[in-house]
Design a protein around this motif. Structure first.
Motif, PDB file in Angstrom:
ATOM      1  N   ALA A 104      -5.727  10.284   6.895  1.00 58.23           N
ATOM      2  CA  ALA A 104      -5.078  10.825   8.086  1.00 58.23           C
ATOM      3  C   ALA A 104      -4.101   9.782   8.614  1.00 58.23           C
ATOM      4  CB  ALA A 104      -6.109  11.167   9.164  1.00 58.23           C
ATOM      5  N   GLY A 105      -2.996  10.239   9.181  1.00 56.03           N
ATOM      6  CA  GLY A 105      -2.065   9.340   9.853  1.00 56.03           C
ATOM      7  C   GLY A 105      -1.462   8.260   8.984  1.00 56.03           C
ATOM      8  N   GLY A 106      -1.282   8.516   7.695  1.00 62.02           N
ATOM      9  CA  GLY A 106      -0.651   7.536   6.820  1.00 62.02           C
ATOM     10  C   GLY A 106      -1.594   6.502   6.227  1.00 62.02           C
ATOM     11  N   ALA A 107      -2.904   6.722   6.376  1.00 59.04           N
ATOM     12  CA  ALA A 107      -3.865   5.777   5.804  1.00 59.04           C
ATOM     13  C   ALA A 107      -5.072   6.519   5.244  1.00 59.04           C
ATOM     14  CB  ALA A 107      -4.323   4.780   6.857  1.00 59.04           C
ATOM     15  N   LYS A 108      -5.653   5.924   4.221  1.00 62.24           N
ATOM     16  CA  LYS A 108      -6.932   6.382   3.683  1.00 62.24           C
ATOM     17  C   LYS A 108      -7.923   5.283   4.013  1.00 62.24           C
ATOM     18  CE  LYS A 108      -7.391   8.449  -0.364  1.00 62.24           C
ATOM     19  NZ  LYS A 108      -7.507   8.663  -1.838  1.00 62.24           N
ATOM     20  N   ALA A 109      -9.065   5.669   4.602  1.00 63.47           N
ATOM     21  CA  ALA A 109     -10.005   4.668   5.084  1.00 63.47           C
ATOM     22  C   ALA A 109     -11.446   5.027   4.739  1.00 63.47           C
ATOM     23  CB  ALA A 109      -9.866   4.517   6.597  1.00 63.47           C
ATOM     24  N   ALA A 110     -12.253   3.979   4.601  1.00 65.37           N
ATOM     25  CA  ALA A 110     -13.697   4.119   4.393  1.00 65.37           C
ATOM     26  C   ALA A 110     -14.373   2.980   5.144  1.00 65.37           C
ATOM     27  CB  ALA A 110     -14.028   4.059   2.910  1.00 65.37           C
ATOM     28  N   TRP A 111     -15.532   3.262   5.729  1.00 68.45           N
ATOM     29  CA  TRP A 111     -16.237   2.281   6.544  1.00 68.45           C
ATOM     30  C   TRP A 111     -17.639   2.045   6.007  1.00 68.45           C
ATOM     31  CZ3 TRP A 111     -13.259   6.260   8.142  1.00 68.45           C
ATOM     32  CH2 TRP A 111     -12.135   5.945   8.930  1.00 68.45           C
ATOM     33  N   PHE A 112     -18.112   0.819   6.176  1.00 67.57           N
ATOM     34  CA  PHE A 112     -19.491   0.488   5.838  1.00 67.57           C
ATOM     35  C   PHE A 112     -19.989  -0.544   6.835  1.00 67.57           C
ATOM     36  CE2 PHE A 112     -16.823  -2.401   3.387  1.00 67.57           C
ATOM     37  CZ  PHE A 112     -17.419  -3.646   3.579  1.00 67.57           C
ATOM     38  N   LYS A 113     -21.312  -0.660   6.908  1.00 70.09           N
ATOM     39  CA  LYS A 113     -21.910  -1.687   7.757  1.00 70.09           C
ATOM     40  C   LYS A 113     -22.427  -2.801   6.873  1.00 70.09           C
ATOM     41  CE  LYS A 113     -23.162   1.202  11.646  1.00 70.09           C
ATOM     42  NZ  LYS A 113     -24.265   1.763  12.447  1.00 70.09           N
ATOM     43  N   ASP A 114     -22.233  -4.036   7.338  1.00 69.46           N
ATOM     44  CA  ASP A 114     -22.772  -5.175   6.600  1.00 69.46           C
ATOM     45  C   ASP A 114     -24.249  -5.344   6.941  1.00 69.46           C
ATOM     46  OD1 ASP A 114     -22.895  -6.525   9.062  1.00 69.46           O
ATOM     47  OD2 ASP A 114     -21.368  -7.993   8.540  1.00 69.46           O
ATOM     48  N   SER A 115     -24.851  -6.370   6.419  1.00 65.84           N
ATOM     49  CA  SER A 115     -26.285  -6.611   6.632  1.00 65.84           C
ATOM     50  C   SER A 115     -26.627  -6.869   8.088  1.00 65.84           C
ATOM     51  CB  SER A 115     -26.738  -7.800   5.786  1.00 65.84           C
ATOM     52  OG  SER A 115     -26.036  -8.976   6.181  1.00 65.84           O
ATOM     53  N   GLU A 116     -25.632  -7.208   8.907  1.00 65.15           N
ATOM     54  CA  GLU A 116     -25.846  -7.544  10.310  1.00 65.15           C
ATOM     55  C   GLU A 116     -25.521  -6.390  11.251  1.00 65.15           C
ATOM     56  OE1 GLU A 116     -27.254 -10.811  10.474  1.00 65.15           O
ATOM     57  OE2 GLU A 116     -27.155 -10.103   8.409  1.00 65.15           O
ATOM     58  N   GLY A 117     -25.083  -5.268  10.696  1.00 67.49           N
ATOM     59  CA  GLY A 117     -24.730  -4.114  11.516  1.00 67.49           C
ATOM     60  C   GLY A 117     -23.275  -4.068  11.942  1.00 67.49           C
ATOM     61  N   ASN A 118     -22.452  -5.000  11.442  1.00 66.03           N
ATOM     62  CA  ASN A 118     -21.026  -4.996  11.749  1.00 66.03           C
ATOM     63  C   ASN A 118     -20.338  -3.902  10.938  1.00 66.03           C
ATOM     64  OD1 ASN A 118     -21.036  -7.452  13.363  1.00 66.03           O
ATOM     65  ND2 ASN A 118     -21.407  -8.514  11.426  1.00 66.03           N
ATOM     66  N   ILE A 119     -19.406  -3.200  11.560  1.00 65.98           N
ATOM     67  CA  ILE A 119     -18.646  -2.159  10.873  1.00 65.98           C
ATOM     68  C   ILE A 119     -17.408  -2.787  10.244  1.00 65.98           C
ATOM     69  CG2 ILE A 119     -17.409   0.024  11.112  1.00 65.98           C
ATOM     70  CD1 ILE A 119     -19.187   0.519  13.642  1.00 65.98           C
ATOM     71  N   MET A 120     -17.278  -2.604   8.936  1.00 59.22           N
ATOM     72  CA  MET A 120     -16.146  -3.129   8.178  1.00 59.22           C
ATOM     73  C   MET A 120     -15.437  -1.943   7.523  1.00 59.22           C
ATOM     74  SD  MET A 120     -16.849  -6.218   8.912  1.00 59.22           S
ATOM     75  CE  MET A 120     -16.051  -7.434   7.901  1.00 59.22           C
ATOM     76  N   ALA A 121     -14.176  -2.122   7.143  1.00 62.63           N
ATOM     77  CA  ALA A 121     -13.431  -0.999   6.582  1.00 62.63           C
ATOM     78  C   ALA A 121     -12.574  -1.410   5.390  1.00 62.63           C
ATOM     79  CB  ALA A 121     -12.534  -0.383   7.655  1.00 62.63           C
ATOM     80  N   LEU A 122     -12.276  -0.410   4.578  1.00 63.44           N
ATOM     81  CA  LEU A 122     -11.292  -0.517   3.498  1.00 63.44           C
ATOM     82  C   LEU A 122     -10.158   0.415   3.903  1.00 63.44           C
ATOM     83  CD1 LEU A 122     -13.644  -0.030   0.415  1.00 63.44           C
ATOM     84  CD2 LEU A 122     -12.942  -2.193   1.465  1.00 63.44           C
ATOM     85  N   ILE A 123      -8.922  -0.059   3.864  1.00 65.41           N
ATOM     86  CA  ILE A 123      -7.775   0.753   4.282  1.00 65.41           C
ATOM     87  C   ILE A 123      -6.711   0.722   3.195  1.00 65.41           C
ATOM     88  CG2 ILE A 123      -5.954   1.094   6.010  1.00 65.41           C
ATOM     89  CD1 ILE A 123      -8.687   1.384   7.283  1.00 65.41           C
ATOM     90  N   GLU A 124      -6.205   1.904   2.852  1.00 61.83           N
ATOM     91  CA  GLU A 124      -5.107   2.060   1.893  1.00 61.83           C
ATOM     92  C   GLU A 124      -3.965   2.766   2.602  1.00 61.83           C
ATOM     93  OE1 GLU A 124      -4.207   4.796  -2.075  1.00 61.83           O
ATOM     94  OE2 GLU A 124      -6.279   4.401  -1.488  1.00 61.83           O
ATOM     95  N   THR A 125      -2.768   2.225   2.540  1.00 64.99           N
ATOM     96  CA  THR A 125      -1.614   2.900   3.120  1.00 64.99           C
ATOM     97  C   THR A 125      -1.180   4.008   2.176  1.00 64.99           C
ATOM     98  OG1 THR A 125      -0.910   0.846   4.181  1.00 64.99           O
ATOM     99  CG2 THR A 125       0.751   2.566   3.938  1.00 64.99           C
ATOM    100  N   VAL A 126      -0.986   5.204   2.714  1.00 63.57           N
ATOM    101  CA  VAL A 126      -0.542   6.344   1.912  1.00 63.57           C
ATOM    102  C   VAL A 126       0.663   6.975   2.586  1.00 63.57           C
ATOM    103  CG1 VAL A 126      -2.823   6.819   0.936  1.00 63.57           C
ATOM    104  CG2 VAL A 126      -2.163   7.910   3.061  1.00 63.57           C
ATOM    105  N   SER A 127       1.472   7.671   1.789  1.00 67.07           N
ATOM    106  CA  SER A 127       2.638   8.322   2.362  1.00 67.07           C
ATOM    107  C   SER A 127       2.196   9.531   3.179  1.00 67.07           C
ATOM    108  CB  SER A 127       3.609   8.753   1.270  1.00 67.07           C
ATOM    109  OG  SER A 127       2.998   9.719   0.440  1.00 67.07           O
ATOM    110  N   LYS A 128       2.899   9.806   4.255  1.00 69.72           N
ATOM    111  CA  LYS A 128       2.544  10.917   5.138  1.00 69.72           C
ATOM    112  C   LYS A 128       3.016  12.251   4.584  1.00 69.72           C
ATOM    113  CE  LYS A 128       2.444   8.229   9.369  1.00 69.72           C
ATOM    114  NZ  LYS A 128       2.903   8.106  10.721  1.00 69.72           N
ATOM    115  N   GLY A 129       3.793  12.234   3.526  1.00 65.70           N
ATOM    116  CA  GLY A 129       4.344  13.478   2.969  1.00 65.70           C
ATOM    117  C   GLY A 129       3.361  14.168   2.167  1.00 65.70           C
TER     118      GLY A 129
END
Length: 129
Positions: A104-129
């Motif tokens: 959505a909004g020009g990005a592809k994203a996925a989130w995970f929590k580390d062993s401590e409960g912190n939210i981390m993400a992977l982000i890929e820039t994608v074209s909006k077309g």
């Protein structure tokens, strides 16, 4: 002034040994150095993160940091094979990939929590077309 300076992430950990096992064994990171009771990990583009001890780890309900990756789905597949579980946010708008990433909004994203409960993400820039 600050725009031209490198910026580094802090990653809080209640249990440094447990967090190191997560970041090094599950994510496959290699530490650059141990300092001030924590660990520095270096990343592409001259960036880095400092994993440090604090009783406040895992208290933020927002993402702590993200990795800018060329292919979120490939990264997800590789990390899932290492035992990582990704978060599913049902109320998140956008199209879902077969791996579960949200586009959505020009990005592809996925989130995970580390062993401590912190939210981390992977982000890929994608074209909006």
């Amino acid at each position: 002034m600050l725009q031209a300076c490198p910026m580094y992430a802090y990653i809080p950990a209640k249990d440094i040994a447990r967090a190191r096992r997560f970041y090094e064994d599950v994510l496959g990171l290699r530490p650059k150095e141990e300092t001030n009771g924590g660990v520095v990990y270096e990343f592409g583009g001259g960036t880095a993160a400092f994993l440090y001890p604090t009783p406040n780890a895992g208290t933020s309900q927002a993402s702590q940091a993200f990795w800018s990756v060329p292919d979120v789905d490939a990264q997800m597949q590789a990390l899932k094979s290492r035992g990582l579980r990704f978060e599913t946010y049902e109320d998140m708008p956008g199209e879902r990939s077969p791996q579960g990433a949200v586009t959505a909004g020009g990005a592809k994203a996925a989130w995970f929590k580390d062993s401590e409960g912190n939210i981390m993400a992977l982000i890929e820039t994608v074209s909006k077309g």
